[in-house]
Design a protein around this motif. Structure first.
Motif, mmCIF file in Angstrom:
data_model
loop_
_atom_site.group_PDB
_atom_site.id
_atom_site.type_symbol
_atom_site.label_atom_id
_atom_site.label_comp_id
_atom_site.label_asym_id
_atom_site.label_seq_id
_atom_site.Cartn_x
_atom_site.Cartn_y
_atom_site.Cartn_z
ATOM 1 N N ASP A 111 0.816 -0.951 0.010
ATOM 2 C CA ASP A 111 0.139 -0.068 0.118
ATOM 3 C C ASP A 111 0.950 1.387 -0.182
ATOM 4 O O ASP A 111 1.875 1.421 1.009
ATOM 5 C CB ASP A 111 -0.858 -0.196 1.333
ATOM 6 C CG ASP A 111 -1.925 1.124 1.390
ATOM 7 O OD1 ASP A 111 -1.444 2.375 1.280
ATOM 8 O OD2 ASP A 111 -2.916 0.836 1.665
ATOM 9 N N PRO A 112 0.838 2.071 -0.775
ATOM 10 C CA PRO A 112 1.764 3.215 -1.030
ATOM 11 C C PRO A 112 1.679 4.222 0.210
ATOM 12 O O PRO A 112 2.674 5.026 0.221
ATOM 13 C CB PRO A 112 1.424 3.766 -2.416
ATOM 14 C CG PRO A 112 -0.168 3.418 -2.797
ATOM 15 C CD PRO A 112 -0.323 2.129 -1.949
ATOM 16 N N VAL A 113 0.292 4.263 0.848
ATOM 17 C CA VAL A 113 0.363 5.127 2.045
ATOM 18 C C VAL A 113 0.929 4.476 3.329
ATOM 19 O O VAL A 113 1.675 5.398 4.017
ATOM 20 C CB VAL A 113 -1.368 5.385 2.086
ATOM 21 C CG1 VAL A 113 -1.594 6.616 3.029
ATOM 22 C CG2 VAL A 113 -1.775 6.135 0.602
ATOM 23 N N CYS A 114 0.274 3.431 3.524
ATOM 24 C CA CYS A 114 0.826 3.252 4.872
ATOM 25 C C CYS A 114 2.109 1.939 4.882
ATOM 26 O O CYS A 114 2.395 1.597 6.057
ATOM 27 C CB CYS A 114 -0.309 2.149 5.612
ATOM 28 S SG CYS A 114 -1.117 0.683 4.709
ATOM 29 N N ARG A 115 2.305 1.569 3.349
ATOM 30 C CA ARG A 115 3.225 0.589 3.386
ATOM 31 C C ARG A 115 3.077 -0.662 3.978
ATOM 32 O O ARG A 115 4.438 -1.523 3.944
ATOM 33 C CB ARG A 115 4.633 1.016 4.051
ATOM 34 C CG ARG A 115 4.847 2.500 3.676
ATOM 35 C CD ARG A 115 5.333 3.077 2.050
ATOM 36 N NE ARG A 115 6.487 2.157 1.872
ATOM 37 C CZ ARG A 115 6.629 1.981 0.495
ATOM 38 N NH1 ARG A 115 5.569 1.934 -0.500
ATOM 39 N NH2 ARG A 115 7.773 1.389 0.079
ATOM 40 N N MET A 116 2.083 -1.141 4.352
ATOM 41 C CA MET A 116 1.672 -2.553 4.515
ATOM 42 C C MET A 116 1.686 -3.473 3.246
ATOM 43 O O MET A 116 1.089 -3.011 2.117
ATOM 44 C CB MET A 116 0.635 -2.800 5.370
ATOM 45 C CG MET A 116 0.424 -2.294 6.854
ATOM 46 S SD MET A 116 -0.823 -3.047 7.759
ATOM 47 C CE MET A 116 -2.257 -2.135 7.170
ATOM 48 N N ALA A 117 2.141 -4.575 3.294
ATOM 49 C CA ALA A 117 1.949 -5.638 2.221
ATOM 50 C C ALA A 117 0.559 -6.000 1.987
ATOM 51 O O ALA A 117 0.039 -6.386 2.991
ATOM 52 C CB ALA A 117 2.931 -6.911 2.585
ATOM 53 N N ILE A 118 0.199 -6.066 0.846
ATOM 54 C CA ILE A 118 -1.363 -6.259 0.472
ATOM 55 C C ILE A 118 -1.531 -7.586 -0.526
ATOM 56 O O ILE A 118 -0.893 -7.347 -1.491
ATOM 57 C CB ILE A 118 -2.187 -5.008 0.035
ATOM 58 C CG1 ILE A 118 -2.082 -4.194 1.080
ATOM 59 C CG2 ILE A 118 -3.605 -5.431 -0.058
ATOM 60 C CD1 ILE A 118 -2.763 -4.328 2.537
ATOM 61 N N ASP A 119 -2.069 -8.291 -0.138
ATOM 62 C CA ASP A 119 -2.612 -9.667 -1.102
ATOM 63 C C ASP A 119 -3.450 -8.714 -2.284
ATOM 64 O O ASP A 119 -4.788 -8.211 -1.533
ATOM 65 C CB ASP A 119 -2.962 -10.549 -0.589
ATOM 66 C CG ASP A 119 -3.440 -11.826 -1.537
ATOM 67 O OD1 ASP A 119 -3.694 -11.451 -2.810
ATOM 68 O OD2 ASP A 119 -3.463 -13.105 -1.087
ATOM 69 N N PRO A 120 -3.366 -8.738 -3.324
ATOM 70 C CA PRO A 120 -4.472 -7.913 -4.218
ATOM 71 C C PRO A 120 -5.816 -8.581 -4.085
ATOM 72 O O PRO A 120 -7.007 -7.834 -3.857
ATOM 73 C CB PRO A 120 -3.940 -8.277 -5.750
ATOM 74 C CG PRO A 120 -2.253 -8.319 -5.420
ATOM 75 C CD PRO A 120 -2.206 -9.052 -4.330
ATOM 76 N N GLU A 121 -5.909 -9.800 -3.826
ATOM 77 C CA GLU A 121 -7.266 -10.322 -3.642
ATOM 78 C C GLU A 121 -7.990 -10.047 -2.432
ATOM 79 O O GLU A 121 -9.255 -10.205 -2.336
ATOM 80 C CB GLU A 121 -7.186 -11.771 -3.736
ATOM 81 C CG GLU A 121 -6.770 -12.538 -5.085
ATOM 82 C CD GLU A 121 -6.636 -14.063 -5.205
ATOM 83 O OE1 GLU A 121 -7.130 -14.588 -4.371
ATOM 84 O OE2 GLU A 121 -6.498 -14.658 -6.342
ATOM 85 N N GLY A 122 -7.254 -9.711 -1.519
ATOM 86 C CA GLY A 122 -7.736 -9.043 -0.190
ATOM 87 C C GLY A 122 -7.723 -7.797 0.011
ATOM 88 O O GLY A 122 -7.804 -7.045 1.167
ATOM 89 N N SER A 123 -7.450 -6.774 -1.197
ATOM 90 C CA SER A 123 -7.294 -5.477 -0.814
ATOM 91 C C SER A 123 -8.783 -4.805 -0.873
ATOM 92 O O SER A 123 -9.560 -5.335 -1.267
ATOM 93 C CB SER A 123 -6.348 -4.841 -2.056
ATOM 94 O OG SER A 123 -7.389 -4.842 -3.294
ATOM 95 N N ALA A 124 -8.702 -3.388 -0.425
ATOM 96 C CA ALA A 124 -9.755 -2.779 -0.277
ATOM 97 C C ALA A 124 -9.934 -2.189 -1.599
ATOM 98 O O ALA A 124 -11.112 -1.406 -1.716
ATOM 99 C CB ALA A 124 -9.711 -1.635 0.766
ATOM 100 N N GLY A 125 -9.313 -2.064 -2.620
ATOM 101 C CA GLY A 125 -9.635 -1.490 -3.872
ATOM 102 C C GLY A 125 -8.135 -1.138 -4.665
ATOM 103 O O GLY A 125 -7.053 -1.322 -3.811
ATOM 104 N N SER A 126 -8.367 -0.651 -5.748
ATOM 105 C CA SER A 126 -7.080 0.044 -6.503
ATOM 106 C C SER A 126 -7.418 1.320 -7.091
ATOM 107 O O SER A 126 -8.777 1.462 -7.569
ATOM 108 C CB SER A 126 -6.556 -0.923 -7.518
ATOM 109 O OG SER A 126 -7.429 -1.112 -8.366
ATOM 110 N N LEU A 127 -6.473 2.129 -7.453
ATOM 111 C CA LEU A 127 -6.775 3.136 -8.137
ATOM 112 C C LEU A 127 -5.319 3.316 -9.154
ATOM 113 O O LEU A 127 -4.151 2.679 -8.853
ATOM 114 C CB LEU A 127 -6.287 4.477 -7.309
ATOM 115 C CG LEU A 127 -7.632 4.581 -6.354
ATOM 116 C CD1 LEU A 127 -7.343 5.769 -5.446
ATOM 117 C CD2 LEU A 127 -8.891 5.066 -7.083
ATOM 118 N N GLU A 128 -5.474 3.877 -10.380
ATOM 119 C CA GLU A 128 -4.472 4.090 -11.323
ATOM 120 C C GLU A 128 -4.038 5.422 -11.469
ATOM 121 O O GLU A 128 -4.780 6.339 -11.440
ATOM 122 C CB GLU A 128 -5.017 3.534 -12.703
ATOM 123 C CG GLU A 128 -3.918 3.377 -13.871
ATOM 124 C CD GLU A 128 -4.293 2.996 -15.199
ATOM 125 O OE1 GLU A 128 -4.279 3.695 -16.138
ATOM 126 O OE2 GLU A 128 -5.092 1.727 -15.019
#
Length: 224
Positions: free
Chosen positions: A174-191
């Motif tokens: 996550d570019p904001v909080c720097r936690m590793a995130i499994d894309p399948e368990g993410s809250a969403g994405s932005l381009e």
């Protein structure tokens, strides 16, 4: 005086995580980090000296076991879904013990080496590498001689990997909080500028959307 290997491990990007999720959540995660590391110490001939905020100071009796422990911490504790990447630094040499704490230039240099490590990296001194009975167990990549704060002479440092392991975990951050995130368990994405970024929460996504240039381009944040 018998040489010891001193290990410092902390969460990379902890300040960013604290800013994004608050002091209480960050403190809980620091406690989770310590709890995940402690059961691994005894079988690696190591003991916890103390915790310092989000960092752990550990003393190891064997350099090889200490490196093995560092790799476990980086790859098996850090970089999991919703957990920050971990950085580890270590140095081997003599030190003085007083009431359960350890002091001396060996300890100071180990702490400085940890500060030089990148997230997801185990960084060791030439002394630790030379203390190995079986150096072939690991892959070493020389970092060169590095000037460390308050250390008079530059230190020759090595990044170390397990045999057959080319890189650390490949979960994006996550570019904001720097936690590793499994894309399948993410809250969403932005381009942004042709690159997709994923988020642990809507709050982090909203912070990114408000000022993407502040967060875009941080190492490990890109996905796809």
């Amino acid at each position: 005086m018998t040489d010891q290997t001193f290990i410092f491990a902390d969460m990379s990007g902890f300040a960013a995580l604290t800013e994004a999720h608050g002091d209480e959540a960050a403190a809980d995660l620091a406690a989770d980090f310590s709890a995940a590391v402690r059961p691994r110490l005894e079988r690696r001939e190591a003991e916890e000296v103390k915790s310092i905020g989000d960092a752990l100071m550990i003393r190891g009796e064997d350099a090889g076991e200490s490196i093995g422990l560092g790799l476990e911490i980086v790859h098996e504790v850090g970089g999991q879904h919703r957990f920050p990447t971990i950085r580890v630094g270590m140095h081997t040499g003599p030190a003085t013990e007083r009431e359960g704490d350890w002091f001396g230039s060996t300890v100071n240099l180990a702490a400085r080496i940890a500060g030089e490590a990148a997230g997801g990296e185990v960084l060791v001194s030439e002394s630790t590498r030379s203390a190995l009975a079986r150096p072939e167990r690991f892959n070493f990549r020389e970092r060169g001689r590095v000037h460390l704060r308050n250390i008079s002479e530059p230190a020759l440092l090595f990044s170390v990997l397990r045999r057959g392991l080319l890189a650390t975990g490949d979960l994006p951050l996550d570019p904001v909080c720097r936690m590793a995130i499994d894309p399948e368990g993410s809250a969403g994405s932005l381009e942004h500028r042709g690159t997709a970024y994923i988020f642990c929460s809507l709050a982090c996504a909203e912070r990114f959307a408000a000022d993407p240039e502040l967060f875009a381009g941080r190492p490990g944040a890109e996905h796809g």
